[in-house]
Design a protein around this motif. Structure first.
Motif, PDB file in Angstrom:
ATOM      1  N   ALA A   9      13.482  -2.212   6.972  1.00  0.00           N
ATOM      2  CA  ALA A   9      12.628  -1.644   5.916  1.00  0.00           C
ATOM      3  C   ALA A   9      12.507  -0.128   6.095  1.00  0.00           C
ATOM      4  CB  ALA A   9      11.244  -2.295   5.953  1.00  0.00           C
ATOM      5  N   ILE A  10      12.452   0.317   7.370  1.00  0.00           N
ATOM      6  CA  ILE A  10      12.404   1.762   7.656  1.00  0.00           C
ATOM      7  C   ILE A  10      13.702   2.417   7.186  1.00  0.00           C
ATOM      8  CG2 ILE A  10      12.454   3.472   9.547  1.00  0.00           C
ATOM      9  CD1 ILE A  10      10.590   1.548  11.127  1.00  0.00           C
ATOM     10  N   LYS A  11      14.830   1.796   7.543  1.00  0.00           N
ATOM     11  CA  LYS A  11      16.133   2.411   7.242  1.00  0.00           C
ATOM     12  C   LYS A  11      16.425   2.449   5.746  1.00  0.00           C
ATOM     13  CE  LYS A  11      21.018   2.393   8.441  1.00  0.00           C
ATOM     14  NZ  LYS A  11      22.053   1.971   9.398  1.00  0.00           N
ATOM     15  N   PHE A  12      16.142   1.352   5.045  1.00  0.00           N
ATOM     16  CA  PHE A  12      16.559   1.248   3.645  1.00  0.00           C
ATOM     17  C   PHE A  12      15.432   1.514   2.642  1.00  0.00           C
ATOM     18  CE2 PHE A  12      19.523  -1.497   6.097  1.00  0.00           C
ATOM     19  CZ  PHE A  12      20.646  -0.680   5.948  1.00  0.00           C
ATOM     20  N   SER A  13      14.293   2.004   3.164  1.00  0.00           N
ATOM     21  CA  SER A  13      13.182   2.343   2.270  1.00  0.00           C
ATOM     22  C   SER A  13      13.655   3.379   1.249  1.00  0.00           C
ATOM     23  CB  SER A  13      12.027   2.932   3.096  1.00  0.00           C
ATOM     24  OG  SER A  13      11.149   3.650   2.255  1.00  0.00           O
ATOM     25  N   PRO A  14      13.353   3.153  -0.047  1.00  0.00           N
ATOM     26  CA  PRO A  14      13.761   4.151  -1.058  1.00  0.00           C
ATOM     27  C   PRO A  14      13.051   5.490  -0.863  1.00  0.00           C
ATOM     28  CG  PRO A  14      12.405   2.408  -2.036  1.00  0.00           C
ATOM     29  CD  PRO A  14      12.688   1.984  -0.633  1.00  0.00           C
ATOM     30  N   LYS A  15      11.980   5.454  -0.056  1.00  0.00           N
ATOM     31  CA  LYS A  15      11.237   6.690   0.237  1.00  0.00           C
ATOM     32  C   LYS A  15      11.506   7.063   1.699  1.00  0.00           C
ATOM     33  CE  LYS A  15       7.752   5.235  -3.054  1.00  0.00           C
ATOM     34  NZ  LYS A  15       6.387   4.753  -3.249  1.00  0.00           N
ATOM     35  N   PRO A  16      11.739   8.348   1.986  1.00  0.00           N
ATOM     36  CA  PRO A  16      12.117   8.709   3.361  1.00  0.00           C
ATOM     37  C   PRO A  16      11.029   8.394   4.384  1.00  0.00           C
ATOM     38  CG  PRO A  16      11.640  10.672   2.068  1.00  0.00           C
ATOM     39  CD  PRO A  16      11.640   9.525   1.117  1.00  0.00           C
ATOM     40  N   VAL A  17      11.459   7.871   5.524  1.00  0.00           N
ATOM     41  CA  VAL A  17      10.555   7.600   6.652  1.00  0.00           C
ATOM     42  C   VAL A  17      10.986   8.509   7.802  1.00  0.00           C
ATOM     43  CG1 VAL A  17       9.694   5.880   8.277  1.00  0.00           C
ATOM     44  CG2 VAL A  17      10.292   5.184   5.939  1.00  0.00           C
ATOM     45  N   PRO A  68       0.815  -1.234   0.000  1.00  0.00           N
ATOM     46  CA  PRO A  68       0.000   0.000   0.000  1.00  0.00           C
ATOM     47  C   PRO A  68       0.845   1.279   0.000  1.00  0.00           C
ATOM     48  CG  PRO A  68      -0.152  -1.146   2.121  1.00  0.00           C
ATOM     49  CD  PRO A  68       0.579  -2.058   1.193  1.00  0.00           C
ATOM     50  N   GLY A  69       2.140   1.153   0.239  1.00  0.00           N
ATOM     51  CA  GLY A  69       2.996   2.342   0.272  1.00  0.00           C
ATOM     52  C   GLY A  69       3.434   2.820  -1.101  1.00  0.00           C
ATOM     53  N   ASP A  70       3.145   2.026  -2.142  1.00  0.00           N
ATOM     54  CA  ASP A  70       3.595   2.382  -3.498  1.00  0.00           C
ATOM     55  C   ASP A  70       3.069   3.727  -3.973  1.00  0.00           C
ATOM     56  OD1 ASP A  70       5.131   0.193  -3.741  1.00  0.00           O
ATOM     57  OD2 ASP A  70       3.975  -0.796  -5.319  1.00  0.00           O
ATOM     58  N   ASN A  71       1.887   4.108  -3.482  1.00  0.00           N
ATOM     59  CA  ASN A  71       1.257   5.344  -3.956  1.00  0.00           C
ATOM     60  C   ASN A  71       1.769   6.593  -3.242  1.00  0.00           C
ATOM     61  OD1 ASN A  71      -0.355   3.798  -5.646  1.00  0.00           O
ATOM     62  ND2 ASN A  71      -1.842   3.437  -3.999  1.00  0.00           N
ATOM     63  N   PHE A  72       2.758   6.426  -2.341  1.00  0.00           N
ATOM     64  CA  PHE A  72       3.235   7.576  -1.562  1.00  0.00           C
ATOM     65  C   PHE A  72       4.710   7.847  -1.826  1.00  0.00           C
ATOM     66  CE2 PHE A  72      -0.410   5.813   0.687  1.00  0.00           C
ATOM     67  CZ  PHE A  72      -1.201   6.958   0.831  1.00  0.00           C
ATOM     68  N   ASP A  73       5.116   9.105  -1.546  1.00  0.00           N
ATOM     69  CA  ASP A  73       6.518   9.517  -1.740  1.00  0.00           C
ATOM     70  C   ASP A  73       7.304   9.495  -0.441  1.00  0.00           C
ATOM     71  OD1 ASP A  73       5.874  10.097  -4.393  1.00  0.00           O
ATOM     72  OD2 ASP A  73       5.161  12.103  -3.809  1.00  0.00           O
ATOM     73  N   ALA A  74       6.600   9.510   0.700  1.00  0.00           N
ATOM     74  CA  ALA A  74       7.283   9.564   2.006  1.00  0.00           C
ATOM     75  C   ALA A  74       6.329   9.084   3.087  1.00  0.00           C
ATOM     76  CB  ALA A  74       7.733  10.997   2.297  1.00  0.00           C
ATOM     77  N   PHE A  75       6.910   8.754   4.262  1.00  0.00           N
ATOM     78  CA  PHE A  75       6.110   8.233   5.370  1.00  0.00           C
ATOM     79  C   PHE A  75       6.479   8.937   6.675  1.00  0.00           C
ATOM     80  CE2 PHE A  75       6.760   4.947   2.212  1.00  0.00           C
ATOM     81  CZ  PHE A  75       5.460   4.523   1.957  1.00  0.00           C
TER      82      PHE A  75
END
Length: 810
Positions: A572-580, A522-529
């Protein structure tokens, strides 16, 4: 808008010194001035202000978020240092509550201050307008009330009391400054005795004391009924008075009884209270009030005795017996709980003293609050906010009334012949059934019934004040399970919200985190978290009950899987291609801190209680916490030591110091008591920003996430070249633990635990400087964590903590 760069606080008593301390927490320098003691000379001329500052430094709870912040406060006196007022942008008067003393001092100030300098009073009882009567036009334009609640660091309410002449721009400047920089919830109050918070609060407490005497309840009975059962603080009525001080309440009440003449002027302090004042039993500050702590013998817990208000003698605290209360505790929702307690869900139970007490206390509170409109406030919103921010109520009186049911309660009041406020009659006559209603389009997510306009008006909040609850109303939930939700918070940012009890991290939260951050989820549609929520605490850590059950059943594959899944989530938080971005607040313990350590950035609330507390239950951080503290120690050492080989770095003094610190933080269960302290412990980085206002955490975290996106965020690459500190440092850390044991500071089992923590931090018993990967350290963490789960003493510790909430030193 006027900027505030420097302030002066006049009066270094309890409030004045703590107000100066809170400015220091915001990084704002201040002068703290007081009178010159008789016959003083030289440095002793500042003795009184210096003593006020010292008291603030030692105060509990701590007035300063970090002891080093006291450097922002400069002490002085009213004779030598008033000229310095020409340098400041805001002067706060906080001297004794005596009209003549205040006016005499302010006349001197008037002659020195530069025109346009804002000057306010922290009076809690004197009419604000009267204090500045006859002063110059410029002075009166810059003059209004700013009533801080004690202790200013922790009590979020700031009542601003405008006078008819006060300049609106000056009031706006202070409101905005106090909201953004001091973290205050600002409520505009009228210049009436005791303003809003103390007017409603004093009525409530006097009425509760009256009912206690009439219904023959004990101190403990009343505190059981007026605490969390009604959504009021755990300290309830009498424990709160002990914390505040009986003398302070006495002062507020005497101001009210002298100056207020309303329909409940019959209420007064009971005789037993006045006798306690005479005996100087003032609460915690005199080591005894309605409760008294008694030192227990060796190895036993101190006992808290309670006062019998009839005999003024102390006795061991009795647990009140209210069956209805025990049943109601199982209901999470305050409204449902109260409807049950008040007997509104069916017929009131005959002889239910608890229900009768609460019904009288609450119905009379509702009537009193409704009768205060428009006397103390133009709308219900300010009254509700004042009670939530100044008294830590979960719901203000009108919100509480809505939760229980306005129509139902009013019809019962009428049936019983109780007085009903004209304002609630007006509400019902307009065809409305509640004071508030949802309004997904407004920034606050709700609207209120404005009695004067006879229409629904949006609840107004300053720009940037926002919550996950409001975001849900307007944007909706993308995905949800029992422990967590993914919410679209706009502009391509999603919020990962925890909502389990105490935000304990279970498989539901970990599962949703892993699904959201992996491609195809479900995170595919977002740029950041952003990871945050609206609860009191960010997260109290991992689900210990689940862990204990698996360990006792010896289901080691299950334990291994749980740790692996948690490690997968943190990676997954650390290496997510989108900033968390993690936005922690309140308690952020164990796994909560591990999650934050792995985020691309952190945007914490200033009141952050963070720590890797696993050693307290006989474990070690198993979700990458040891790994991240090791990386911070290595990176810090490398920056200080300069370019060199892995072996040289592993053997350097800088590495030894960094490793000692990381080891001590984990092994001695250090918990930061503010975001400032968390930075000192390495839980925050220098680039992480701190939000002072709890209501702005979500907005600030979203802003930070979008900044990272716009800067072209690149995730880190998993490291494979970490120079392991190795065997020499491992021996040094084990020796430190051995010496602690010799000094009788730790137990034999704690030596064993410390050794295990040291092994993981050092990368095992390897040659110093051996290159290892992040995954290697994670595997070490997991294996060690699993082996500790099998230890009887660890299981005993977990069991003890689950049962008592405390730690066992076995």
């Amino acid at each position: 808008m006027k900027r505030i760069h420097k302030v002066a606080v006049l009066g270094a008593g309890t409030m004045g010194a703590r107000i100066a301390a809170h400015f220091a927490n915001a990084g704002v320098p201040s002068y703290l001035l007081d009178i010159v003691p008789p016959d003083a000379d030289g440095a002793t001329r500042n003795k009184i202000a210096a003593a006020g500052l010292e008291a603030a430094k030692k105060s509990k709870p701590a007035a300063f978020m970090d002891p080093s912040l006291a450097r922002f406060v400069t002490v002085g006196n009213f004779e030598d240092d008033l000229k310095k007022l020409a340098e400041v942008d805001w002067i706060i008067e906080a001297v004794v509550e005596n009209l003549e003393i205040k006016r005499t001092l302010l006349k001197k100030v008037e002659a020195i201050r530069k025109p346009g300098t804002i000057i306010t009073t922290n009076t809690s009882g004197l009419p604000v307008g009267k204090i500045a009567e006859g002063f110059s036009d410029d002075f009166r334009r810059s003059w209004f009330g700013t009533h801080f609640f004690n202790p200013p660091r922790f009590m979020r309410l700031l009542e601003i009391i405008p006078t008819p002449e006060a300049d609106r721009a000056a009031i706006d400047a202070i409101s905005q400054f106090c909201d953004l920089r001091l973290g205050k919830g600002v409520v505009i109050a009228k210049d009436t005795p005791n303003f809003i918070g103390n007017r409603i609060g004093t009525f409530s407490v006097l009425n509760v004391m009256r009912l206690m005497q009439e219904m023959d309840f004990s101190i403990e009975d009343v505190d059981a009924l007026t605490g969390q059962a009604v959504g009021w603080p755990k300290s309830a009525t009498f424990r709160t008075i002990d914390l505040v001080g009986l003398d302070i309440l006495g002062h507020v009440v005497s101001n009210m009884t002298t100056n207020v003449h309303d329909e409940r002027s019959d209420l007064k302090l009971p005789d037993f209270f006045n006798q306690m004042l005479q005996k100087k039993w003032l609460g915690d500050k005199t080591k005894g009030g309605f409760y008294k702590k008694v030192k227990a013998g060796e190895g036993k817990e101190d006992e808290r005795l309670a006062l019998d208000w009839k005999t003024l003698e102390y006795h061991p605290r009795q647990k009140p017996k209210f069956p209805a209360l025990d049943m109601a505790k199982n209901l999470e929702d305050t409204g449902a709980r109260l409807r049950m307690l008040l007997g509104l869900e069916g017929n009131p139970q005959k002889g239910d003293k608890a229900g009768a007490f609460l019904w009288t206390a609450l119905s009379e509170l509702w009537t009193y609050a409704a009768n205060r409109l428009p006397e103390i406030s133009d709308t219900i919103v300010e009254i509700d906010r004042a009670m939530k921010l100044g008294f830590n109520w979960d719901l203000g009186p009108f919100e509480l009334w809505d939760a229980v049911g306005v129509e139902t309660t009013v019809s019962r009041m009428k049936k019983e012949g109780k007085p009903v406020a004209a304002n609630v009659e007006k509400l019902l006559a307009s065809g409305q059934k509640s004071w508030y209603a949802d309004d997904p389009q407004s920034p606050a997510g709700r609207k209120y019934w404005d009695l004067a306009k006879a229409s629904w008006e949006p609840v107004e909040v300053p720009a940037g004040v926002w919550s996950v609850t409001v975001a849900k109303k307007s944007n909706g939930v993308v995905k949800k399970n029992s422990g967590a939700s993914i919410i679209d918070i706009g502009d391509g940012v999603a919020c990962i919200e925890f909502h389990s009890k105490m935000n304990i991290l279970g498989l539901d939260i970990i599962g949703l985190m892993n699904q959201t951050l992996k491609p195809g989820g479900p995170g595919d549609n977002f740029d950041a978290f952003v990871i945050t929520n609206d609860a009191t605490n960010f997260s109290a850590g991992a689900n210990l009950m689940l862990l204990l059950m698996s360990a006792q059943e010896e289901e080691w594959d299950e334990v291994d899987l749980v740790i692996k899944q948690f490690q997968n989530a943190t990676q997954a938080i650390k290496f997510s291609p989108k900033p968390v971005v993690s936005a922690p607040f309140g308690l952020c313990l164990g796994g909560g801190t591990e999650m934050s350590l792995h985020a691309a950035a952190r945007q914490p609330h200033a009141e952050l209680y963070a720590g890797l507390v696993e050693a307290g239950v006989g474990l070690l951080p198993g979700g990458g916490g040891c790994k991240e503290m090791l990386l911070r120690a290595i990176d810090g050492a490398a920056a200080a030591h300069g370019k060199s080989s892995g072996e040289a770095l592993a053997g350097s003094v800088e590495m030894l110091e960094g490793m000692k610190k990381a080891f001590e933080i984990i092994a001695t269960v250090k918990v930061a008591t503010s975001a400032h302290e968390a930075r000192g412990l390495g839980f925050l980085s220098d680039s992480d920003r701190i939000t002072m206002n709890r209501d702005r955490v979500l907005t600030d975290a979203k802003t930070r996430a979008l900044e990272l996106v716009r800067a072209g965020y690149e995730p880190p690459v998993p490291r494979t070249d970490i120079p392991a500190p190795g065997e020499n440092l491992l021996a040094a850390l084990k020796m430190a633990a051995h010496l602690m044991r010799q000094g009788d500071f730790i137990t034999d089992y704690e030596v064993k635990l410390a050794g295990k923590i040291a092994e993981v931090l050092c990368g095992g018993n390897v040659t110093p400087g051996t290159p290892v990967s992040e995954q290697y350290i994670l595997d070490l963490e997991r294996e060690t964590f699993k082996s500790l789960c099998g230890e009887r003493k660890t299981q005993e510790r977990i069991q003890y903590t689950l049962k008592t909430g405390k730690t066992l030193r076995n």
